[in-house]
Design an enzyme around this catalytic site. Sequence first.
Site, PDB file in Angstrom:
ATOM      1  N   ARG A  65       0.814  -1.210   0.000  1.00 48.21           N
ATOM      2  CA  ARG A  65       0.000   0.000   0.000  1.00 48.21           C
ATOM      3  C   ARG A  65       0.855   1.271   0.000  1.00 48.21           C
ATOM      4  O   ARG A  65       0.532   2.262  -0.666  1.00 48.21           O
ATOM      5  CB  ARG A  65      -0.885  -0.026   1.251  1.00 48.21           C
ATOM      6  CG  ARG A  65      -2.093   0.830   1.130  1.00 48.21           C
ATOM      7  CD  ARG A  65      -2.864   0.929   2.422  1.00 48.21           C
ATOM      8  NE  ARG A  65      -3.047   2.344   2.743  1.00 48.21           N
ATOM      9  CZ  ARG A  65      -3.840   3.155   2.057  1.00 48.21           C
ATOM     10  NH1 ARG A  65      -4.536   2.722   1.055  1.00 48.21           N
ATOM     11  NH2 ARG A  65      -3.941   4.426   2.380  1.00 48.21           N
ATOM     12  N   LEU A  93      -6.864   7.535   0.857  1.00 47.63           N
ATOM     13  CA  LEU A  93      -5.607   8.180   0.475  1.00 47.63           C
ATOM     14  C   LEU A  93      -4.616   8.077   1.633  1.00 47.63           C
ATOM     15  O   LEU A  93      -4.984   8.268   2.792  1.00 47.63           O
ATOM     16  CB  LEU A  93      -5.863   9.638   0.105  1.00 47.63           C
ATOM     17  CG  LEU A  93      -6.740   9.801  -1.147  1.00 47.63           C
ATOM     18  CD1 LEU A  93      -7.210  11.239  -1.295  1.00 47.63           C
ATOM     19  CD2 LEU A  93      -5.993   9.340  -2.394  1.00 47.63           C
ATOM     20  N   ASN A 107     -12.789  15.729  -0.859  1.00 47.91           N
ATOM     21  CA  ASN A 107     -13.513  14.524  -1.265  1.00 47.91           C
ATOM     22  C   ASN A 107     -15.007  14.818  -1.239  1.00 47.91           C
ATOM     23  O   ASN A 107     -15.498  15.509  -0.355  1.00 47.91           O
ATOM     24  CB  ASN A 107     -13.202  13.380  -0.299  1.00 47.91           C
ATOM     25  CG  ASN A 107     -13.968  12.114  -0.617  1.00 47.91           C
ATOM     26  OD1 ASN A 107     -13.917  11.612  -1.743  1.00 47.91           O
ATOM     27  ND2 ASN A 107     -14.712  11.600   0.357  1.00 47.91           N
ATOM     28  N   THR A 108     -15.704  14.263  -2.217  1.00 45.54           N
ATOM     29  CA  THR A 108     -17.162  14.333  -2.179  1.00 45.54           C
ATOM     30  C   THR A 108     -17.713  12.976  -1.770  1.00 45.54           C
ATOM     31  O   THR A 108     -17.260  11.942  -2.243  1.00 45.54           O
ATOM     32  CB  THR A 108     -17.748  14.818  -3.520  1.00 45.54           C
ATOM     33  OG1 THR A 108     -19.179  14.793  -3.421  1.00 45.54           O
ATOM     34  CG2 THR A 108     -17.296  13.987  -4.709  1.00 45.54           C
ATOM     35  N   HIS A 109     -18.681  13.024  -0.837  1.00 44.79           N
ATOM     36  CA  HIS A 109     -19.210  11.800  -0.232  1.00 44.79           C
ATOM     37  C   HIS A 109     -20.740  11.825  -0.292  1.00 44.79           C
ATOM     38  O   HIS A 109     -21.346  12.845   0.053  1.00 44.79           O
ATOM     39  CB  HIS A 109     -18.731  11.679   1.216  1.00 44.79           C
ATOM     40  CG  HIS A 109     -19.180  10.412   1.867  1.00 44.79           C
ATOM     41  ND1 HIS A 109     -18.585   9.205   1.628  1.00 44.79           N
ATOM     42  CD2 HIS A 109     -20.216  10.168   2.721  1.00 44.79           C
ATOM     43  CE1 HIS A 109     -19.213   8.259   2.314  1.00 44.79           C
ATOM     44  NE2 HIS A 109     -20.207   8.819   2.981  1.00 44.79           N
ATOM     45  N   ASP A 145     -13.385   9.367   5.689  1.00 36.70           N
ATOM     46  CA  ASP A 145     -14.479  10.346   5.603  1.00 36.70           C
ATOM     47  C   ASP A 145     -14.644  11.136   6.907  1.00 36.70           C
ATOM     48  O   ASP A 145     -15.763  11.468   7.310  1.00 36.70           O
ATOM     49  CB  ASP A 145     -15.809   9.642   5.211  1.00 36.70           C
ATOM     50  CG  ASP A 145     -15.706   8.944   3.867  1.00 36.70           C
ATOM     51  OD1 ASP A 145     -15.046   9.491   2.956  1.00 36.70           O
ATOM     52  OD2 ASP A 145     -16.256   7.844   3.723  1.00 36.70           O
TER      53      ASP A 145
HETATM   54  C1  GAR Z   1     -20.376   9.777  -5.970  1.00 37.74           C
HETATM   55  O1  GAR Z   1     -21.689   9.818  -5.497  1.00 37.74           O
HETATM   56  C2  GAR Z   1     -19.388   9.919  -4.828  1.00 37.74           C
HETATM   57  O2  GAR Z   1     -19.855  10.748  -3.794  1.00 37.74           O
HETATM   58  C3  GAR Z   1     -19.286   8.496  -4.368  1.00 37.74           C
HETATM   59  O3  GAR Z   1     -19.236   7.743  -5.522  1.00 37.74           O
HETATM   60  C4  GAR Z   1     -20.001   8.402  -6.535  1.00 37.74           C
HETATM   61  C5  GAR Z   1     -19.147   8.501  -7.779  1.00 37.74           C
HETATM   62  O4  GAR Z   1     -19.927   8.893  -8.858  1.00 37.74           O
HETATM   63  N1  GAR Z   1     -18.130   8.326  -3.543  1.00 37.74           N
HETATM   64  C6  GAR Z   1     -18.078   7.478  -2.520  1.00 37.74           C
HETATM   65  O5  GAR Z   1     -18.981   6.732  -2.219  1.00 37.74           O
HETATM   66  C7  GAR Z   1     -16.771   7.496  -1.774  1.00 37.74           C
HETATM   67  N2  GAR Z   1     -16.871   6.763  -0.535  1.00 37.74           N
HETATM   68  P1  GAR Z   1     -19.235   9.349 -10.225  1.00 37.74           P
HETATM   69  O6  GAR Z   1     -18.142   8.369 -10.567  1.00 37.74           O
HETATM   70  O7  GAR Z   1     -20.378   9.291 -11.203  1.00 37.74           O
HETATM   71  O8  GAR Z   1     -18.717  10.752 -10.014  1.00 37.74           O
END
Ligand code: GAR
Length: 200
Positions: A65, A93, A107-109, A145
């Site tokens: 890793r 990360l 990060n978007t969650h 997160d």
């Molecule tokens: C998004 O909804 C993002 O928030 C989520 O994966 C999706 C990706 O969509 N991320 C997570 O769950 C991270 N733990 P995309 O590839 O269409 O942008």
Amino acid sequence: TGRLVVLVSGGGSNLAALLAAHEGPAYPGRVVGVVADRASAGGLDLARAAGIPTAVVAPGDFDDRAAWDRALAESIAVFRPDLVVSAGFMRILGAAVLDRFPGRVVNTHPALLPSFPGAHAVRDALAFGAKVTGCTLHVVDAGVDTGPVIAQVAVPVEPGDDEATLHERIKVAERRLLVDWVGRIVAGGLTVEGRSVTVG
Ligand code: GAR
């Protein structure tokens, strides 16, 4: 213009929203590179179609890793980002990436953190019976997160929702949130003091 590097594992609808945003001349950010952890990530095709350079750094190609994390940091650094945007990147990360870009990885969650962290946030919110969930943009720290929250939007869970319908409703809100706040961050800067985040 702020240089954005976007990390993807999947289809890349959030990446697509960022790419669409900088077709508008006023948007303060520009995606200069896309890095994926797997060659099959659909986001790579979106980047190629837009003429944006890509890299794949797959864990299976490294001994451990830490080696993967160092390679990932290197491949991001090549693009000299002002901001690193994890948008559907389904891996934690490591220190090499976070130390290289301190306070500059977001990060978007797809949930209202601290509820439902992890890889199955939408499924977990449904299984819990939550009536409201949403999305969170946060600064990445060493946890899963757990980093300081930049912005959140609430999204209702509707009767009859399954994981796909709920995730799609969340993603509509998520794309707007991401484009809006990434723009504000590259235009005005991001300051983190403890759990307090100031943009602009
Ligand atoms: C998004 O909804 C993002 O928030 C989520 O994966 C999706 C990706 O969509 N991320 C997570 O769950 C991270 N733990 P995309 O590839 O269409 O942008």
